[in-house]
Scaffold this active site. Structure first.
Site, PDB file in Angstrom:
ATOM      1  CE  LYS A 118      -3.874  -2.385   2.183  1.00  0.00           C
ATOM      2  NZ  LYS A 118      -4.683  -2.683   3.373  1.00  0.00           N
TER       3      LYS A 118
ATOM      4  CD  GLN B  32      -3.713  -4.424   6.461  1.00  0.00           C
ATOM      5  OE1 GLN B  32      -3.792  -3.375   5.813  1.00  0.00           O
ATOM      6  NE2 GLN B  32      -4.172  -5.568   5.983  1.00  0.00           N
TER       7      GLN B  32
ATOM      8  CG  ASP C 259      -9.632   0.148   5.073  1.00  0.00           C
ATOM      9  OD1 ASP C 259      -9.353  -0.346   3.969  1.00  0.00           O
ATOM     10  OD2 ASP C 259      -8.917   0.039   6.088  1.00  0.00           O
TER      11      ASP C 259
HETATM   12  N1  GUN Z   1      -7.255  -6.688   6.207  1.00  0.00           N
HETATM   13  C1  GUN Z   1      -7.638  -7.420   5.124  1.00  0.00           C
HETATM   14  N2  GUN Z   1      -8.169  -6.618   4.188  1.00  0.00           N
HETATM   15  C2  GUN Z   1      -8.120  -5.357   4.686  1.00  0.00           C
HETATM   16  C3  GUN Z   1      -8.506  -4.101   4.168  1.00  0.00           C
HETATM   17  O1  GUN Z   1      -9.040  -3.970   3.066  1.00  0.00           O
HETATM   18  N3  GUN Z   1      -8.274  -3.035   4.966  1.00  0.00           N
HETATM   19  C4  GUN Z   1      -7.713  -3.152   6.198  1.00  0.00           C
HETATM   20  N4  GUN Z   1      -7.549  -2.049   6.919  1.00  0.00           N
HETATM   21  N5  GUN Z   1      -7.341  -4.308   6.703  1.00  0.00           N
HETATM   22  C5  GUN Z   1      -7.541  -5.406   5.943  1.00  0.00           C
END
Ligand code: GUN
Length: 288
Positions: free
Chosen positions: A57, A101, A124
């Site tokens: 990311k 995350q 998100d």
């Molecule tokens: N863990 C797995 N997928 C995601 C996501 O799309 N965003 C976040 N913040 N954590 C995750």
């Protein structure tokens, strides 16, 4: 000899196009308005998969011109310390987007942390405010994976109105928001999950199938309706340790009209949409 008929939806290529467009948009935001989008990514603990996602990311952000900051916190971080960091990022005007995350260590209440993020910085799309807006069909920050799936569906040029769409999986990250987005396009949506009776029969009725199950090659080729659009959100390892989806790709491609591969389908879209959300947040924050 297998007869592959489905058109492959190339997520890698579509994601690259999204990123190229964002790069241009960010250049113009900087030149015309002095705005640089910023994304803060918070990682707590050392889940190896999370570590890879977070690194990707950050890298993807920098490549399109988003300023990225990563906060690596130890497993022992208290809930209060994490909430304090979120609060600091909420108040920092150079931060357009905040991503914590998931999963978080067990001693931290995930819901509480998500609700602490300013909805306007929730790239998100997990905050209940944004989830609620998605549910009523109002414009909002949309969860990245289903948002990416919608873009892949749009790339087929097929009108979803009136289509039978089956979503397998009911997570807050994929299944539930996916269903809302399909409903907004006037699809007739069925959400299936691990307790669904006659799952194969439900899947066989799908003109649009979104599989977000988390089990390697779970959906068999002969469950796929002739001419269906098949979107595979799965990221699994098969018996040989090779990356594969939730759908038996070989079998399904003989029946589907369009299908996403794994890798190179949904995966690259998720990060592209995160970048898109971050730029959107920055734009909004600047009153543009
Ligand atoms: N863990 C797995 N997928 C995601 C996501 O799309 N965003 C976040 N913040 N954590 C995750």
């Amino acid at each position: 000899m297998k007869n592959l008929m489905a058109k492959i939806i190339n997520g890698k290529e579509i994601a690259a196009r999204v990123r190229a467009e964002l790069r241009e948009e960010i250049l113009s935001l900087k030149e015309k308005h002095g705005v640089t989008p910023g994304l803060s990514v918070v990682l707590v603990g050392d889940n190896p998969a999370s570590r890879v996602y977070v690194r990707n990311k950050g890298k993807a952000s920098e490549e399109v011109g988003i300023h990225s900051a990563q906060y690596d916190l130890p497993e022992s971080t208290s809930e209060k310390e994490l909430l304090d960091l979120v609060d600091r990022l909420n108040k920092d005007s150079s931060v357009s987007g905040i991503l914590v995350q998931l999963p978080l260590p067990k001693h931290i209440d995930e819901e509480k942390v998500i609700e602490a993020i300013l909805p306007s910085k929730d790239v998100d799309g997990f905050h209940p405010y944004n989830v609620g807006r998605l549910m009523i069909g109002a414009p909002t920050l949309q969860p990245c994976t289903p948002y990416g799936v919608m873009m892949l569906l749009d790339s087929t040029g097929v009108d979803l109105s009136g289509k039978n769409a089956v979503v397998v999986g009911r997570s807050n990250i994929v299944g539930k928001p996916m269903a809302m987005m399909l409903l907004k396009r006037n699809a007739t949506v069925t959400i299936c999950h691990s307790r669904t009776a006659d799952l194969a029969e439900k899947i066989k009725s799908a003109e649009v199938l979104v599989a977000a199950i988390g089990k390697a090659k779970f959906v068999k080729g002969d469950w796929v309706r002739e001419g269906a659009i098949v979107i595979d959100v799965g990221m699994n390892k098969d018996a040989d340790g090779k990356l594969c989806g939730d759908v038996d790709f070989e079998g399904a491609s003989e029946r589907a009209s369009f299908i996403t591969p794994v890798p190179g389908g949904v995966g690259p879209m998720t990060i592209a949409m995160l970048l898109k959300n971050t730029v959107e947040s920055a734009r909004k924050a600047a009153g543009l």
